[in-house]
Scaffold this motif. Sequence first.
Motif, mmCIF file in Angstrom:
data_model
loop_
_atom_site.group_PDB
_atom_site.id
_atom_site.type_symbol
_atom_site.label_atom_id
_atom_site.label_comp_id
_atom_site.label_asym_id
_atom_site.label_seq_id
_atom_site.Cartn_x
_atom_site.Cartn_y
_atom_site.Cartn_z
ATOM 1 N N GLN A 1 10.752 61.423 -9.518
ATOM 2 C CA GLN A 1 10.371 60.215 -10.005
ATOM 3 C C GLN A 1 11.580 59.347 -10.378
ATOM 4 O O GLN A 1 12.145 59.682 -11.347
ATOM 5 C CB GLN A 1 8.908 60.316 -10.845
ATOM 6 C CG GLN A 1 8.632 58.845 -11.287
ATOM 7 C CD GLN A 1 7.371 58.863 -11.970
ATOM 8 O OE1 GLN A 1 6.254 58.915 -11.375
ATOM 9 N NE2 GLN A 1 7.241 58.992 -13.276
ATOM 10 N N HIS B 1 2.803 71.637 2.957
ATOM 11 C CA HIS B 1 2.424 70.521 2.383
ATOM 12 C C HIS B 1 3.279 69.535 1.396
ATOM 13 O O HIS B 1 4.399 70.230 1.168
ATOM 14 C CB HIS B 1 1.027 70.800 1.491
ATOM 15 C CG HIS B 1 1.424 71.770 0.394
ATOM 16 N ND1 HIS B 1 1.354 73.093 0.660
ATOM 17 C CD2 HIS B 1 1.916 71.756 -0.995
ATOM 18 C CE1 HIS B 1 1.671 73.800 -0.424
ATOM 19 N NE2 HIS B 1 2.040 72.768 -1.280
ATOM 20 N N PRO B 2 2.801 68.305 1.149
ATOM 21 C CA PRO B 2 4.213 67.694 0.320
ATOM 22 C C PRO B 2 4.457 68.108 -1.059
ATOM 23 O O PRO B 2 3.276 68.635 -1.694
ATOM 24 C CB PRO B 2 3.505 66.203 0.248
ATOM 25 C CG PRO B 2 2.579 66.051 1.318
ATOM 26 C CD PRO B 2 2.045 67.470 1.659
ATOM 27 N N GLN C 1 8.080 57.721 -6.239
ATOM 28 C CA GLN C 1 8.274 59.152 -6.299
ATOM 29 C C GLN C 1 8.793 59.547 -4.726
ATOM 30 O O GLN C 1 8.395 58.716 -4.016
ATOM 31 C CB GLN C 1 6.782 59.794 -6.570
ATOM 32 C CG GLN C 1 6.393 59.505 -7.763
ATOM 33 C CD GLN C 1 4.844 60.203 -8.225
ATOM 34 O OE1 GLN C 1 4.516 61.058 -7.518
ATOM 35 N NE2 GLN C 1 4.603 60.078 -9.473
ATOM 36 N N PHE D 1 2.165 56.165 0.405
ATOM 37 C CA PHE D 1 3.211 57.127 0.789
ATOM 38 C C PHE D 1 3.679 56.131 2.074
ATOM 39 O O PHE D 1 3.146 55.667 2.882
ATOM 40 C CB PHE D 1 2.561 58.431 1.468
ATOM 41 C CG PHE D 1 2.472 59.363 0.285
ATOM 42 C CD1 PHE D 1 1.401 59.319 -0.585
ATOM 43 C CD2 PHE D 1 3.317 60.366 0.390
ATOM 44 C CE1 PHE D 1 1.146 60.036 -1.344
ATOM 45 C CE2 PHE D 1 3.278 61.400 -0.843
ATOM 46 C CZ PHE D 1 2.073 61.377 -1.759
ATOM 47 N N GLY D 2 4.988 56.362 2.335
ATOM 48 C CA GLY D 2 5.883 55.820 3.483
ATOM 49 C C GLY D 2 5.360 56.764 4.619
ATOM 50 O O GLY D 2 4.895 57.764 4.477
ATOM 51 N N PHE E 1 6.447 67.669 -4.561
ATOM 52 C CA PHE E 1 7.222 66.595 -5.615
ATOM 53 C C PHE E 1 8.417 66.861 -5.589
ATOM 54 O O PHE E 1 8.962 68.096 -5.810
ATOM 55 C CB PHE E 1 6.385 66.453 -6.737
ATOM 56 C CG PHE E 1 6.959 65.495 -7.683
ATOM 57 C CD1 PHE E 1 7.832 65.874 -8.719
ATOM 58 C CD2 PHE E 1 6.738 64.119 -7.793
ATOM 59 C CE1 PHE E 1 8.400 65.456 -9.689
ATOM 60 C CE2 PHE E 1 7.300 63.463 -8.700
ATOM 61 C CZ PHE E 1 8.399 63.990 -9.704
ATOM 62 N N PHE F 1 9.042 62.099 2.228
ATOM 63 C CA PHE F 1 8.398 60.653 1.927
ATOM 64 C C PHE F 1 8.872 60.123 0.673
ATOM 65 O O PHE F 1 8.810 60.940 -0.302
ATOM 66 C CB PHE F 1 6.991 61.170 2.072
ATOM 67 C CG PHE F 1 6.306 61.607 3.317
ATOM 68 C CD1 PHE F 1 6.041 63.009 3.332
ATOM 69 C CD2 PHE F 1 5.623 60.752 4.151
ATOM 70 C CE1 PHE F 1 5.638 63.592 4.395
ATOM 71 C CE2 PHE F 1 5.025 61.220 5.274
ATOM 72 C CZ PHE F 1 5.127 62.520 5.656
ATOM 73 N N TYR G 1 8.752 62.979 -1.991
ATOM 74 C CA TYR G 1 8.030 64.263 -1.737
ATOM 75 C C TYR G 1 8.946 64.896 -0.417
ATOM 76 O O TYR G 1 9.371 64.228 0.476
ATOM 77 C CB TYR G 1 6.807 64.104 -1.458
ATOM 78 C CG TYR G 1 5.934 63.721 -2.583
ATOM 79 C CD1 TYR G 1 5.648 62.410 -3.253
ATOM 80 C CD2 TYR G 1 5.254 64.768 -3.008
ATOM 81 C CE1 TYR G 1 5.120 62.191 -4.545
ATOM 82 C CE2 TYR G 1 4.284 64.599 -4.507
ATOM 83 C CZ TYR G 1 4.409 63.088 -5.058
ATOM 84 O OH TYR G 1 3.444 63.078 -5.981
ATOM 85 N N LEU H 1 -0.780 56.247 -5.111
ATOM 86 C CA LEU H 1 0.859 56.317 -4.325
ATOM 87 C C LEU H 1 0.544 55.917 -3.077
ATOM 88 O O LEU H 1 -0.459 55.957 -2.406
ATOM 89 C CB LEU H 1 1.394 57.535 -4.459
ATOM 90 C CG LEU H 1 1.686 58.217 -5.808
ATOM 91 C CD1 LEU H 1 1.970 59.644 -5.622
ATOM 92 C CD2 LEU H 1 2.553 57.280 -6.448
ATOM 93 N N GLN I 1 8.118 67.531 2.614
ATOM 94 C CA GLN I 1 7.135 68.159 3.359
ATOM 95 C C GLN I 1 7.824 69.127 4.348
ATOM 96 O O GLN I 1 8.325 68.721 5.536
ATOM 97 C CB GLN I 1 6.107 67.314 4.089
ATOM 98 C CG GLN I 1 4.738 68.116 4.772
ATOM 99 C CD GLN I 1 3.657 67.385 5.125
ATOM 100 O OE1 GLN I 1 3.946 66.094 5.587
ATOM 101 N NE2 GLN I 1 2.389 67.943 5.387
#
Lengths: 115, 111
Positions: free
Chosen positions: B48, B42-43, B33, B101-102, B45, B88, B35, B99, B37
């Motif tokens: 996907q 906030h992140p 996925q 997150f990178g 979506f 992200f 995202y 998930l 920010q």
Amino acid sequence: GAGVSQSPSNKVTEKGKDVELRCDPISGHTALYWYRQRLGQGLEFLIYFQGNSAPDKSGLPSDRFSAERTGESVSTLTIQRTQQEDSAVYLCASSPSGTWNNEQFFGPGTRLTVL
Amino acid sequence: GQQVMQIPQYQHVQEGEDFTTYCNSSTTLSNIQWYKQRPGGHPVFLIQLVKSGEVKKQKRLTFQFGEAKKNSSLHITATQTTDVGTYFCAPAGDSSYKLIFGSGTRLLVRP
């Protein structure tokens, strides 16, 4: 419907005090997640709830951190004896179910500052 | 545990230039996925990807999933100031619910 809400939006506390952070997920979402985001950093997974049970607490940094959830509703993240390194934004997210193909809906976060 | 590397860490572009961020994993991913920010936000979506080699487009954004399902990219054509933020990638972890997150790519756009 309302999105994910979190309170307080900001919390300033003194080192050694306990804090409680609250998350209200989207109604009907069974999965709830807590993350920590330090300034300029990525999201660090803390804990996952499915309903009111927490099958994955692997991200909690120490035993000073705990969380609970009431049914499929409100969750509270508690940090005891706060330290300066706990300063961060704490984000809560919910999703319809805890499966990998569900997007996560994030709340606005609580910015915690420990003096 | 599973880790993902996201590069570059940040990029500063002139409005109108293109932008690409890459997400790399050492293990095969079931899905990924993305995202966004915004600063102070906030992140949120974006999309996907599930299938090997999948390409999805959202207006000026193009998302790709590698053939081996070990990497993904997000390309923005002709950036605008509204594209500013941190992007992200978030592949599904070893567990079905999680998930990973990178570290994110922060995009700055000069008007």
